[in-house]
Design an enzyme around this catalytic site. Sequence first.
Site, PDB file in Angstrom:
ATOM      1  N   HIS A 229       0.861  -1.183   0.000  1.00  0.00           N
ATOM      2  CA  HIS A 229       0.000   0.000   0.000  1.00  0.00           C
ATOM      3  C   HIS A 229       0.898   1.234   0.000  1.00  0.00           C
ATOM      4  CE1 HIS A 229       1.121   0.382   4.192  1.00  0.00           C
ATOM      5  NE2 HIS A 229       0.774  -0.887   4.374  1.00  0.00           N
TER       6      HIS A 229
HETATM    7  P1  TYD Z   1      -0.564  -2.632   8.251  1.00  0.00           P
HETATM    8  O1  TYD Z   1      -0.073  -1.221   8.213  1.00  0.00           O
HETATM    9  O2  TYD Z   1      -1.593  -3.036   7.238  1.00  0.00           O
HETATM   10  O3  TYD Z   1       0.671  -3.631   8.156  1.00  0.00           O
HETATM   11  P2  TYD Z   1       1.831  -3.707   7.052  1.00  0.00           P
HETATM   12  O4  TYD Z   1       3.081  -3.400   7.784  1.00  0.00           O
HETATM   13  O5  TYD Z   1       1.832  -5.084   6.513  1.00  0.00           O
HETATM   14  O6  TYD Z   1       1.514  -2.672   6.024  1.00  0.00           O
HETATM   15  O7  TYD Z   1      -1.109  -2.906   9.728  1.00  0.00           O
HETATM   16  C1  TYD Z   1      -1.582  -4.174  10.138  1.00  0.00           C
HETATM   17  C2  TYD Z   1      -2.586  -3.966  11.265  1.00  0.00           C
HETATM   18  O8  TYD Z   1      -1.964  -3.335  12.394  1.00  0.00           O
HETATM   19  C3  TYD Z   1      -3.764  -3.091  10.868  1.00  0.00           C
HETATM   20  O9  TYD Z   1      -4.917  -3.665  11.482  1.00  0.00           O
HETATM   21  C4  TYD Z   1      -3.478  -1.764  11.522  1.00  0.00           C
HETATM   22  C5  TYD Z   1      -2.638  -2.129  12.729  1.00  0.00           C
HETATM   23  N1  TYD Z   1      -1.629  -1.101  13.064  1.00  0.00           N
HETATM   24  C6  TYD Z   1      -1.804  -0.308  14.196  1.00  0.00           C
HETATM   25  O10 TYD Z   1      -2.803  -0.442  14.936  1.00  0.00           O
HETATM   26  N2  TYD Z   1      -0.850   0.614  14.510  1.00  0.00           N
HETATM   27  C7  TYD Z   1       0.250   0.790  13.736  1.00  0.00           C
HETATM   28  O11 TYD Z   1       1.111   1.657  14.039  1.00  0.00           O
HETATM   29  C8  TYD Z   1       0.403  -0.013  12.541  1.00  0.00           C
HETATM   30  C9  TYD Z   1       1.597   0.154  11.637  1.00  0.00           C
HETATM   31  C10 TYD Z   1      -0.567  -0.955  12.258  1.00  0.00           C
END
Ligand code: TYD
Length: 141
Positions: free
Chosen positions: A54
């Site tokens: 993303h």
């Molecule tokens: P996401 O940003 O989609 O992970 P990736 O690193 O794979 O892009 O986040 C995964 C899940 O964690 C989503 O439900 C949101 C949560 N999250 C938080 O609550 N706080 C944070 O700081 C981050 C990065 C994610």
Amino acid sequence: MSEPPAACRLIELPKIPDARGNLSFIESGNHIPFEVRRTYWIYDVPGGQTRGGHAYRTLHEFFVALSGSFDVVVDSGRGEPEHVVLNRSYVGLHVPPLTWRHLENFSTNAVCLILASEHHADEDYLRDRDEFLALTGSPPR
Ligand code: TYD
């Protein structure tokens, strides 16, 4: 047309070598071009898994491989994606807003530290590839 977004940049951090163990540090504004409002880390990644996939509308992030290695694949929407290998605890990658990214090729025991410019906000995510390409001024592909 508005200015193109800033490019991703590898940044070498200070390293204080010491026989007792090396030390590195990051100061907002001095080593990275944003104020840090959130820190998170990714770890215990099973073999073959990827993270990300993303972009963010406004968020700056800075990635460091505190342990092990992984690849950050970054895409401004205007050219070919770039693979950046992070495998040193004193080198990080600044990823500015409007950059599509994913993390792959995690080594065993890799720990990815991420410094972010804002608190977590779901509305800042761009998860739709066509919306991202429209915002970056690129034709859908
Ligand atoms: P996401 O940003 O989609 O992970 P990736 O690193 O794979 O892009 O986040 C995964 C899940 O964690 C989503 O439900 C949101 C949560 N999250 C938080 O609550 N706080 C944070 O700081 C981050 C990065 C994610």
